[in-house]
Design a protein around this motif. Structure first.
Motif, PDB file in Angstrom:
ATOM      1  N   LEU A 140       0.868  -1.156   0.049  1.00 38.90           N
ATOM      2  CA  LEU A 140       0.107  -0.043   0.045  1.00 38.90           C
ATOM      3  C   LEU A 140       0.463   0.761  -0.072  1.00 38.90           C
ATOM      4  CD1 LEU A 140      -2.320   1.758   0.330  1.00 38.90           C
ATOM      5  CD2 LEU A 140      -2.216   1.500   3.037  1.00 38.90           C
ATOM      6  N   LEU A 173      -1.458  -2.060  -4.240  1.00 33.47           N
ATOM      7  CA  LEU A 173      -2.936  -1.121  -3.966  1.00 33.47           C
ATOM      8  C   LEU A 173      -3.131   0.135  -4.419  1.00 33.47           C
ATOM      9  CD1 LEU A 173      -3.666  -2.919  -0.360  1.00 33.47           C
ATOM     10  CD2 LEU A 173      -4.541  -3.435  -2.507  1.00 33.47           C
ATOM     11  N   TYR A 200      -7.366   4.483   0.635  1.00 36.07           N
ATOM     12  CA  TYR A 200      -7.139   3.521   0.367  1.00 36.07           C
ATOM     13  C   TYR A 200      -8.391   2.708  -0.034  1.00 36.07           C
ATOM     14  CZ  TYR A 200      -8.662   2.082   4.852  1.00 36.07           C
ATOM     15  OH  TYR A 200      -9.420   2.148   5.611  1.00 36.07           O
ATOM     16  N   PRO A 210      -8.671  -0.932  -3.959  1.00 33.80           N
ATOM     17  CA  PRO A 210      -8.030  -1.405  -4.867  1.00 33.80           C
ATOM     18  C   PRO A 210      -8.145  -1.487  -6.313  1.00 33.80           C
ATOM     19  CG  PRO A 210     -10.719  -2.028  -4.796  1.00 33.80           C
ATOM     20  CD  PRO A 210      -9.675  -1.522  -3.688  1.00 33.80           C
ATOM     21  N   GLN A 238      -7.796  -8.305  -4.890  1.00 33.30           N
ATOM     22  CA  GLN A 238      -7.428  -7.056  -3.846  1.00 33.30           C
ATOM     23  C   GLN A 238      -8.736  -6.564  -3.295  1.00 33.30           C
ATOM     24  OE1 GLN A 238      -5.640  -3.719  -5.881  1.00 33.30           O
ATOM     25  NE2 GLN A 238      -3.878  -5.083  -6.325  1.00 33.30           N
ATOM     26  N   CYS A 252      -8.062  -5.108   1.028  1.00 32.32           N
ATOM     27  CA  CYS A 252      -9.400  -4.016   2.049  1.00 32.32           C
ATOM     28  C   CYS A 252      -9.944  -3.930   2.124  1.00 32.32           C
ATOM     29  CB  CYS A 252      -9.531  -2.887  -0.137  1.00 32.32           C
ATOM     30  SG  CYS A 252      -7.464  -2.661  -0.889  1.00 32.32           S
ATOM     31  N   ASN A 276      -9.808  -2.226   6.035  1.00 29.68           N
ATOM     32  CA  ASN A 276     -11.013  -1.412   6.130  1.00 29.68           C
ATOM     33  C   ASN A 276     -11.374  -0.960   7.715  1.00 29.68           C
ATOM     34  OD1 ASN A 276     -11.837   1.337   5.737  1.00 29.68           O
ATOM     35  ND2 ASN A 276     -14.498   0.489   5.466  1.00 29.68           N
ATOM     36  N   LEU A 324     -12.556   3.536   1.994  1.00 33.03           N
ATOM     37  CA  LEU A 324     -12.098   2.263   1.524  1.00 33.03           C
ATOM     38  C   LEU A 324     -12.912   3.071   0.280  1.00 33.03           C
ATOM     39  CD1 LEU A 324     -11.424  -0.283   0.140  1.00 33.03           C
ATOM     40  CD2 LEU A 324     -13.523  -1.288   1.359  1.00 33.03           C
TER      41      LEU A 324
END
Length: 306
Positions: A99, A121, A148, A150, A155, A159, A163, A175
Motif C-alpha cells: 500500500l 494497492l 485506500y 483496490p 485485492q 482492502c 478497512n 475505502l
C-alpha cells in the motif's frame, strides 16, 4: 493482519502507531540509523488528536527477518522509491500486498511493473506531520486521513480487512471504489500546495491573505485536473472547489512537507511531484505553464547543504 511499516518517517510512524494503539500487529522496517534513534529516543506522537508513546516497537532492518507479512505500508519519499524495490520484492514473494502512500502518481506504474499488478494497492494520505530532532512525530492539525482501495479485483478482500482494522484506529479512513481518481485529486492538491509554499517560502495563511497568490493555487490545481483527463481520470470544477475549500481550512501556519524540507535543507521531492507532472504532460503534449514555473523556481533547492 501482519502490517509492516516500510520506513518510520512521519507518515509511517503516525499510522503505524495508531494501529498499534488499536491492538494491531505492526512491525517497522527501517534503516540502521533510524533503528538506533528509535531505540534511544523511543517512538512517540504529539498530536492535536491525542498523544501516544509506543513502548518497545518491533524494529527490523533486514527483509528476511520479517515472517508472514500481509500488508506493507510504503510511505518513503519519492526519491527513495528505487531503493525500496529489492526489499519490496522479497516481501511480495512472501505473499504481502503493498500500500504506497507516496505523493504523486508516477510511482504506481513503477511499482506495478516491478512487483506485479496484483501486489500493489492504491492509497494516499492527508496529514500535516513532521519528525522532530528526536524522531518523534509532530502532528499539528486535525487532518489525519488514510484512503485506500483496490486496483485489481483480487485485492477486494484485503482492502475490506484493512478497512475493518482502520475503523478502530485513531485516524480517519476511507475505502474507495475509485482509488486512482482519489490519488489524482490528492496529486492536484499537493502539487499546488507544495509548489506555491516552497517556491514562495510561504505558509498557507500568507497565501490566503493575498488574492493573486491564492489564485495561483487554483491555477495549478486546474492544470493537474486537465492532465488527469488526458489519462482518463475525470476531475471537475467541484473537485477543485473542494480542494480549495480544504486549503482554506488549514491552520494559518500550516505548510507542505516539501516546504518543511526546504527550511531544514533536506532533499526535496520536486522531481517526483512537479517534475513527474511535467513528464506525464510531455507524453500527451500538454503545456503546464504554472507547474513548469514552480518547478524551475524550486529546482535549485532540490539538494542543499545543511
Amino acid at each position: 493482519m501482519n502490517i509492516v511499516i516500510f520506513g518510520a518517517g512521519a507518515l509511517g510512524t503516525y499510522f503505524g502507531a495508531r494501529w498499534i494503539e488499536s491492538g494491531e500487529n505492526v512491525t517497522f522496517f527501517v534503516r540502521e540509523g533510524r533503528k538506533s534513534q528509535i531505540e534511544k529516543e523511543g517512538l512517540g506522537i504529539t498530536s492535536v488528536e491525542g498523544n501516544t508513546e509506543i513502548e518497545n516497537p518491533i524494529l527490523f532492518t533486514k527483509p528476511e527477518d520479517i515472517k508472514d507479512p500481509d500488508l506493507i505500508l510504503l510511505g518513503v519519499k519519492g526519491y527513495h522509491l528505487e531503493g525500496t524495490l529489492p526489499a519490496l520484492k522479497a516481501f511480495v514473494a512472501k505473499g504481502a500486498k503493498v500500500l504506497p502512500i507516496l505523493n504523486g502518481i508516477e510511482h504506481l506504474s513503477i511499482l506495478r511493473d516491478e512487483l506485479g499488478e496484483e501486489a500493489v494497492l492504491g492509497g494516499l494520505s492527508y496529514i500535516i506531520a513532521t519528525l522532530d530532532d528526536q524522531g518523534h512525530v509532530q502532528h499539528t492539525s486535525d487532518l489525519h486521513e488514510l484512503i485506500y482501495g483496490p486496483l485489481h479485483p483480487s485485492q477486494q478482500e484485503i482492502c475490506k480487512e484493512l478497512n475493518q482494522i482502520s475503523e478502530k484506529a485513531n485516524f480517519n479512513c476511507f475505502l474507495s471504489t475509485a482509488i486512482e481518481e482519489e490519488m489524482w485529486k490528492k496529486y492536484m492538491f499537493i502539487s499546488a500546495m507544495s509548489g506555491v509554499t516552497t517556491a514562495g517560502d510561504f505558509h498557507t495563511g500568507t497565501i490566503r491573505d493575498v488574492p493573486e497568490t491564492f489564485e495561483l493555487v487554483q491555477k495549478v490545481m486546474n492544470e493537474i485536473g486537465t492532465l488527469a483527463s488526458k489519462y482518463d481520470v475525470h476531475i471537475n470544477q467541484e473537485d477543485v472547489k473542494r480542494r480549495m475549500d480544504q486549503f482554506n481550512t488549514l491552520p494559518y501556519e500550516a505548510t507542505s512537507s516539501m516546504h518543511q524540507d526546504k527550511r531544514k535543507k533536506n532533499k526535496l521531492e520536486v522531481e517526483h511531484l512537479q517534475g513527474g507532472a511535467l513528464r506525464l504532460a510531455e507524453r500527451v503534449q500538454l503545456p503546464l505553464p504554472y507547474t513548469d514555473t514552480l518547478y524551475r523556481l524550486i529546482k535549485p533547492y532540490e539538494t542543499q547543504e545543511s
